[in-house]
Design an enzyme around this catalytic site. Structure first.
Site, PDB file in Angstrom:
ATOM      1  N   CYS A  66       0.816  -1.226   0.000  1.00 32.26           N
ATOM      2  CA  CYS A  66       0.000   0.000   0.000  1.00 32.26           C
ATOM      3  C   CYS A  66       0.843   1.266   0.000  1.00 32.26           C
ATOM      4  CB  CYS A  66      -0.941  -0.003   1.193  1.00 32.26           C
ATOM      5  SG  CYS A  66      -2.093  -1.376   1.139  1.00 32.26           S
ATOM      6  N   HIS A  93      -3.628   7.282   2.347  1.00 30.58           N
ATOM      7  CA  HIS A  93      -3.971   5.948   1.861  1.00 30.58           C
ATOM      8  C   HIS A  93      -5.334   5.581   2.453  1.00 30.58           C
ATOM      9  CE1 HIS A  93      -4.110   1.788   0.967  1.00 30.58           C
ATOM     10  NE2 HIS A  93      -3.839   1.386   2.190  1.00 30.58           N
ATOM     11  N   ASN A 147     -10.234  -0.144  -0.476  1.00 34.93           N
ATOM     12  CA  ASN A 147      -8.779  -0.043  -0.339  1.00 34.93           C
ATOM     13  C   ASN A 147      -8.143  -0.549  -1.636  1.00 34.93           C
ATOM     14  OD1 ASN A 147      -6.071  -0.361   0.238  1.00 34.93           O
ATOM     15  ND2 ASN A 147      -6.385  -1.315   2.242  1.00 34.93           N
TER      16      ASN A 147
HETATM   17  O1  UT7 Z   1      -3.934  -1.113   3.530  1.00 32.32           O
HETATM   18  C1  UT7 Z   1      -2.967  -1.835   4.222  1.00 32.32           C
HETATM   19  C2  UT7 Z   1      -3.101  -1.728   5.692  1.00 32.32           C
HETATM   20  N1  UT7 Z   1      -4.362  -2.251   6.147  1.00 32.32           N
HETATM   21  C3  UT7 Z   1      -4.964  -1.680   7.162  1.00 32.32           C
HETATM   22  O2  UT7 Z   1      -4.506  -0.679   7.657  1.00 32.32           O
HETATM   23  C4  UT7 Z   1      -6.216  -2.324   7.690  1.00 32.32           C
HETATM   24  C5  UT7 Z   1      -6.212  -2.277   9.195  1.00 32.32           C
HETATM   25  N2  UT7 Z   1      -7.323  -2.957   9.835  1.00 32.32           N
HETATM   26  C6  UT7 Z   1      -8.627  -2.582   9.728  1.00 32.32           C
HETATM   27  O3  UT7 Z   1      -8.979  -1.704   8.963  1.00 32.32           O
HETATM   28  C7  UT7 Z   1      -9.626  -3.237  10.637  1.00 32.32           C
HETATM   29  O4  UT7 Z   1      -8.946  -3.979  11.624  1.00 32.32           O
HETATM   30  C8  UT7 Z   1     -10.636  -4.181   9.924  1.00 32.32           C
HETATM   31  C9  UT7 Z   1     -11.637  -3.329   9.112  1.00 32.32           C
HETATM   32  C10 UT7 Z   1      -9.917  -5.133   9.014  1.00 32.32           C
HETATM   33  C11 UT7 Z   1     -11.457  -4.956  10.944  1.00 32.32           C
HETATM   34  O5  UT7 Z   1     -12.096  -4.088  11.849  1.00 32.32           O
HETATM   35  P1  UT7 Z   1     -11.990  -4.304  13.419  1.00 32.32           P
HETATM   36  O6  UT7 Z   1     -12.840  -3.291  14.060  1.00 32.32           O
HETATM   37  O7  UT7 Z   1     -10.535  -4.351  13.782  1.00 32.32           O
HETATM   38  O8  UT7 Z   1     -12.675  -5.716  13.609  1.00 32.32           O
HETATM   39  P2  UT7 Z   1     -12.053  -7.051  14.235  1.00 32.32           P
HETATM   40  O9  UT7 Z   1     -11.070  -7.667  13.317  1.00 32.32           O
HETATM   41  O10 UT7 Z   1     -11.659  -6.784  15.658  1.00 32.32           O
HETATM   42  O11 UT7 Z   1     -13.340  -7.966  14.270  1.00 32.32           O
HETATM   43  C12 UT7 Z   1     -14.490  -7.638  15.069  1.00 32.32           C
HETATM   44  C13 UT7 Z   1     -15.564  -8.664  14.817  1.00 32.32           C
HETATM   45  C14 UT7 Z   1     -15.070 -10.092  14.944  1.00 32.32           C
HETATM   46  O12 UT7 Z   1     -16.102 -10.868  15.517  1.00 32.32           O
HETATM   47  P3  UT7 Z   1     -16.093 -11.221  17.087  1.00 32.32           P
HETATM   48  O13 UT7 Z   1     -14.811 -11.981  17.325  1.00 32.32           O
HETATM   49  O14 UT7 Z   1     -16.126  -9.902  17.807  1.00 32.32           O
HETATM   50  O15 UT7 Z   1     -17.329 -12.037  17.255  1.00 32.32           O
HETATM   51  C15 UT7 Z   1     -14.881 -10.539  13.506  1.00 32.32           C
HETATM   52  O16 UT7 Z   1     -15.022 -11.915  13.323  1.00 32.32           O
HETATM   53  O17 UT7 Z   1     -16.066  -8.540  13.484  1.00 32.32           O
HETATM   54  C16 UT7 Z   1     -16.022  -9.814  12.831  1.00 32.32           C
HETATM   55  N3  UT7 Z   1     -15.810  -9.563  11.395  1.00 32.32           N
HETATM   56  C17 UT7 Z   1     -16.828  -9.355  10.543  1.00 32.32           C
HETATM   57  N4  UT7 Z   1     -18.149  -9.303  10.711  1.00 32.32           N
HETATM   58  C18 UT7 Z   1     -18.907  -9.020   9.630  1.00 32.32           C
HETATM   59  C19 UT7 Z   1     -14.639  -9.511  10.720  1.00 32.32           C
HETATM   60  N5  UT7 Z   1     -14.865  -9.256   9.424  1.00 32.32           N
HETATM   61  C20 UT7 Z   1     -16.210  -9.164   9.290  1.00 32.32           C
HETATM   62  C21 UT7 Z   1     -17.061  -8.884   8.194  1.00 32.32           C
HETATM   63  N6  UT7 Z   1     -18.384  -8.822   8.419  1.00 32.32           N
HETATM   64  N7  UT7 Z   1     -16.596  -8.667   6.954  1.00 32.32           N
END
Ligand code: UT7
Length: 317
Positions: free
Chosen positions: A111, A244, A274
């Site tokens: 990225c 980004h 993204n």
């Molecule tokens: O571009 C390169 C660099 N990339 C980044 O900078 C991305 C950085 N990370 C992020 O943007 C975020 O961490 C994400 C958008 C990927 C995820 O958001 P989050 O608030 O960190 O969610 P999480 O991974 O902590 O997951 C929270 C919950 C989990 O469920 P439980 O364990 O709380 O029951 C996941 O399983 O959300 C669940 N989850 C989803 N639910 C519905 C994860 N993906 C999804 C989804 N739809 N697509």
């Protein structure tokens, strides 16, 4: 000698994929994707569109904006982690198709690829080794996705953005800063390749999103502090933040550190998702064309991605 941006361009593939469509493929919802990421729709390249095809359209658009033609270009640098082929590199494919000559190579910094590419081109121009560079960020991230993995497939999209960077008496690019830390390699990776043990396997992107999020915010905030300090700037003195586009919550945290209201942040994540190395030049072109970014404005571009890699660039447009 310095370098300045004389034209911008972008290309977004026609096929739009909405959150609601994704909710039919994996266990997710429009609400989750919008509130956690800011994304509403991303675009997917057609089967016959490779990264170089997206790059070519963005490149012609940037050339037109700068009033130049392919013959004026003596350097092509493409930031991408989704090249058409292992070799030749995407920049050479572009050279051949558009009739350009000179230096041509791709930069693989995920990225952060566009900021790396822009910084390299700026250095070549400062040293007098190039006069007019085409710098592109182009990706077909859709080809790297596991469409059964809801934690990654909802995040990424395809697209390309380009700038023409010309030699100039005055900057242009005022400051740039690149960094990397390979110890986080497993948090965001596509673990198949040519010389690894997984030869022949199809690469798929994996991410421990939550952990990446924390390091991204920390790193981007530290970069903001450094840019302001090393350029004698106070909070709020940047006209436009062009980040980004990985997650609107990461962008909001960085804008806060910059002392900027969200009205002075260029946000395209809602419509583009993204797009990795393409996201910054696409956001830049969007805001130049809709009239928000004007000549003389002070812009800060910042990126963070797999590696981890990161980079910032302060630009007088
Ligand atoms: O571009 C390169 C660099 N990339 C980044 O900078 C991305 C950085 N990370 C992020 O943007 C975020 O961490 C994400 C958008 C990927 C995820 O958001 P989050 O608030 O960190 O969610 P999480 O991974 O902590 O997951 C929270 C919950 C989990 O469920 P439980 O364990 O709380 O029951 C996941 O399983 O959300 C669940 N989850 C989803 N639910 C519905 C994860 N993906 C999804 C989804 N739809 N697509």
């Amino acid at each position: 000698m310095y370098s300045h941006v004389s034209g911008t361009g972008m290309y977004l593939p026609e096929r739009a994929l909405t959150n609601n469509e994704l909710a039919k493929i994996v266990n997710t919802s429009d609400e989750w994707i919008r509130t956690r990421t800011g994304i509403e729709v991303r675009h997917i390249a057609a089967e016959n569109e490779a990264t170089s095809h997206l790059a070519e359209k963005a490149a012609y658009s940037a050339l037109e904006a700068s009033g130049l033609g392919p013959k004026d270009i003596d350097m092509v640098v493409v930031g991408t982690c989704t090249p058409d082929l292992i070799l030749p590199n995407v920049a050479c494919l572009l050279q051949e198709r558009m009739g350009m000559t000179g230096i041509a190579f791709s930069v693989e910094a995920a990225c952060s690829g566009f900021i790396y590419a822009l910084t390299i081109a700026d250095q070549f121009i400062r040293l007098g080794q190039a006069k007019c560079a085409l710098v592109v960020g182009a990706e077909t991230m859709s080809r790297l996705l596991d469409w059964g993995d809801r934690e990654t497939c909802v995040l990424f999209g395809d697209g390309a953005g380009a700038v023409i960077l010309e030699a100039a008496e005055n900057p242009g690019i005022l400051f740039s800063d690149l960094g990397a830390d390979g110890k986080h390699r497993d948090l965001l990776c596509a673990d198949a390749g040519v010389s690894s043990l997984k030869v022949g396997e199809t690469a798929k992107l994996h991410m421990k999103g939550n952990e990446v999020f924390k390091v991204a915010v920390r790193t981007l905030e530290a970069m903001v502090d450094k840019v302001l300090l090393e350029n004698g700037l106070e909070q709020g003195q940047i006209d436009w933040f062009v980040p980004h586009q990985a997650n609107v919550r990461i962008i909001e945290a960085t804008a806060k550190r910059l002392g900027l209201p969200m009205e002075r942040v260029i946000l395209t994540i809602k419509e583009h998702g993204n797009t990795s190395a393409a996201s910054i030049p696409m956001a830049l072109d969007t805001a130049v064309r809709d009239g928000r970014i004007k000549r003389g404005d002070l812009l800060l571009m910042e990126a963070f991605g797999a590696g981890f890699t990161w980079g910032s660039c302060l630009l007088r447009y």
